[in-house]
Design an enzyme around this catalytic site. Structure first.
Site, PDB file in Angstrom:
ATOM      1  N   GLY A  11       0.330 -22.519 -13.647  1.00 22.18           N
ATOM      2  CA  GLY A  11      -0.847 -21.799 -14.375  1.00 22.18           C
ATOM      3  C   GLY A  11      -1.634 -21.821 -13.030  1.00 22.18           C
ATOM      4  N   ARG A  72       6.373 -18.345 -11.696  1.00 20.48           N
ATOM      5  CA  ARG A  72       7.464 -18.910 -12.060  1.00 20.48           C
ATOM      6  C   ARG A  72       8.637 -18.642 -11.369  1.00 20.48           C
ATOM      7  NH1 ARG A  72       4.455 -22.559 -15.171  1.00 20.48           N
ATOM      8  NH2 ARG A  72       2.931 -21.423 -16.541  1.00 20.48           N
ATOM      9  N   GLY A 102       0.657 -28.246 -11.389  1.00 30.20           N
ATOM     10  CA  GLY A 102       0.624 -29.345 -12.350  1.00 30.20           C
ATOM     11  C   GLY A 102       2.031 -30.234 -12.304  1.00 30.20           C
ATOM     12  N   ASP A 103       2.264 -30.840 -13.316  1.00 30.61           N
ATOM     13  CA  ASP A 103       3.423 -31.922 -13.162  1.00 30.61           C
ATOM     14  C   ASP A 103       4.809 -31.057 -12.939  1.00 30.61           C
ATOM     15  OD1 ASP A 103       3.695 -30.764 -15.765  1.00 30.61           O
ATOM     16  OD2 ASP A 103       4.142 -32.411 -16.608  1.00 30.61           O
ATOM     17  N   SER A 105       5.159 -28.390 -10.909  1.00 22.06           N
ATOM     18  CA  SER A 105       5.068 -28.160  -9.694  1.00 22.06           C
ATOM     19  C   SER A 105       5.316 -29.316  -8.771  1.00 22.06           C
ATOM     20  CB  SER A 105       3.718 -27.432  -9.310  1.00 22.06           C
ATOM     21  OG  SER A 105       3.603 -26.383 -10.104  1.00 22.06           O
ATOM     22  N   THR A 125      -4.724 -27.919 -12.786  1.00 20.33           N
ATOM     23  CA  THR A 125      -4.442 -27.134 -13.995  1.00 20.33           C
ATOM     24  C   THR A 125      -5.724 -27.656 -15.143  1.00 20.33           C
ATOM     25  OG1 THR A 125      -3.110 -27.788 -15.931  1.00 20.33           O
ATOM     26  CG2 THR A 125      -3.263 -29.632 -14.663  1.00 20.33           C
ATOM     27  N   ASP A 127      -5.550 -28.199 -18.179  1.00 23.24           N
ATOM     28  CA  ASP A 127      -5.380 -29.061 -19.179  1.00 23.24           C
ATOM     29  C   ASP A 127      -5.753 -30.581 -19.047  1.00 23.24           C
ATOM     30  OD1 ASP A 127      -4.313 -26.871 -20.870  1.00 23.24           O
ATOM     31  OD2 ASP A 127      -2.331 -27.269 -20.074  1.00 23.24           O
ATOM     32  N   ASP A 129      -3.822 -32.667 -17.854  1.00 19.72           N
ATOM     33  CA  ASP A 129      -2.798 -33.500 -18.473  1.00 19.72           C
ATOM     34  C   ASP A 129      -1.963 -34.300 -17.387  1.00 19.72           C
ATOM     35  OD1 ASP A 129      -1.611 -31.123 -17.316  1.00 19.72           O
ATOM     36  OD2 ASP A 129      -0.599 -30.896 -19.090  1.00 19.72           O
ATOM     37  N   ARG A 171      -1.255 -27.166 -25.169  1.00 15.46           N
ATOM     38  CA  ARG A 171      -0.098 -27.178 -25.898  1.00 15.46           C
ATOM     39  C   ARG A 171       0.257 -28.919 -26.003  1.00 15.46           C
ATOM     40  NH1 ARG A 171       4.426 -24.529 -22.816  1.00 15.46           N
ATOM     41  NH2 ARG A 171       4.410 -26.354 -21.703  1.00 15.46           N
ATOM     42  N   GLU A 222      -4.287 -25.752 -29.504  1.00 15.52           N
ATOM     43  CA  GLU A 222      -3.085 -24.888 -29.732  1.00 15.52           C
ATOM     44  C   GLU A 222      -1.907 -25.771 -29.987  1.00 15.52           C
ATOM     45  OE1 GLU A 222      -1.789 -22.408 -26.807  1.00 15.52           O
ATOM     46  OE2 GLU A 222      -2.111 -23.653 -25.001  1.00 15.52           O
ATOM     47  N   ARG A 252      -8.799 -19.654 -18.502  1.00 15.94           N
ATOM     48  CA  ARG A 252      -8.198 -19.930 -17.171  1.00 15.94           C
ATOM     49  C   ARG A 252      -8.979 -19.226 -15.993  1.00 15.94           C
ATOM     50  NH1 ARG A 252      -3.377 -22.134 -16.785  1.00 15.94           N
ATOM     51  NH2 ARG A 252      -1.813 -21.875 -18.375  1.00 15.94           N
TER      52      ARG A 252
END
Length: 319
Positions: A11, A72, A102-103, A105, A125, A127, A129, A171, A222, A252
């Protein structure tokens, strides 16, 4: 090392362009040729890359999204796909790769390192996270975007004396909900990492109503569940008018905050430093304002945990 490349994956996040700029300009400063790979691992497999210049990354530090695009790639999940990617890098003479994402990737970056391509990850990212780093690129901007939206929703909530449920992204991680909820004085904050009871939310709302509070804001990540469903439960239990706003992908985009621009610049430059010094299989992290490299194996073996002290503080301040 003479040639390196950079790609963005997963993302998009505000500040990715600032990180790309830092990679390109730091690399050129130290005499490296820097190539941009378009559309993430998908573009890598297809060989979509070109040499970037100082001018290629001019006037992008303030722009959201990523000039390299992102996508993706199911093919990269296969051994055959990864071998194609390695072959494309070798054909272009690329000796090191920087992956911004992110993780997921980063796990792809690990695979490339195992196949002989030194790779460094830069956490991008919204998030927040990624384990082992205090902040990820894009998180601060996303939180500020949510806060601006809640501020505007609060004006309407106050005017109509309503309860509003605001559903935000997250998420598996509740950092956006937690930080924006605390920053905007939400009555309740619901995150995936903490159990909630609808009765407790109702109790908080009734307590506010008894002291003549005219409106309330509830922030829901979410990953907890549907904000619409939670809004319906509140209305059924109280009879009060309840509205739900799902912010979605507006979180985003947007121009990155000063914090994200500076964080991305520091992380991008550090990634180049690590490649130049012969490091590989690491991600960049910021801890207590220090930017450093951490082995992927160490970083990704951990689990991201939000700052639960902030969660408890939010409950205290929303009394």
């Amino acid at each position: 090392m003479k040639k390196i490349a950079v790609l963005t994956s997963g993302g998009d996040a505000p500040g990715m362009n600032a990180a790309i700029r830092a990679v390109v300009r730091s690399g050129i400063y130290y005499g490296l040729d820097v190539y941009g790979i378009f559309r993430g691992y998908s573009g890598l497999i297809q060989g979509e890359m070109k040499k970037l210049t100082l001018g290629s990354v001019g006037d992008i530090i303030h722009r959201g999204g990523t000039i390299l695009y992102t996508a993706r790639c199911e093919e990269f999940r296969t051994e055959a796909g990864r071998l194609k990617a390695v072959e494309k890098l070798k054909q272009a003479g690329i000796e090191g790769l920087i992956v911004i994402g992110g993780d997921g990737s980063f796990r792809g970056a690990q695979k490339l390192t195992q196949l002989g391509i030194p790779t460094i990850g830069v956490p991008g990212t919204i998030d927040n996270d990624i384990p082992s780093t205090d902040f990820t690129i894009g998180f601060d901007t996303a939180v500020n975007t949510v806060i601006r939206c809640i501020d505007q929703i609060r004006d309407t909530a106050s005017s109509h004396e309503r309860t509003y449920v605001v559903e935000v992204m997250g998420r598996d991680a509740g950092d956006i909900a937690l930080w924006s909820g605390l920053g905007d004085g939400a009555e309740s904050i619901l995150i995936p990492e903490a159990h909630y009871h609808i009765d407790e939310i109702i109790h908080r709302l009734r307590r506010g109503y008894e002291r003549d509070k005219k409106h309330s804001i509830i922030v829901v990540a979410e990953g907890v569940g549907s904000g619409v469903k939670i809004g319906e439960q509140i209305k059924e239990s109280t009879g009060w008018e309840t509205r739900v706003t799902v912010l979605g992908h507006i979180q985003r985009g947007g121009s990155p905050t000063a914090f994200d621009r500076i964080l991305a610049s520091r992380m991008g430059a550090k990634a180049v430093d690590l490649l130049r010094s012969g490091q590989k299989d690491q991600m960049i992290a910021i801890r207590n304002q220090d930017v450093m490299g951490i082995d992927f194996d160490v970083a990704l073996a951990q689990k991201h945990i939000p700052n639960m002290d902030l969660y408890e503080l939010a409950k205290i301040l929303s009394i």
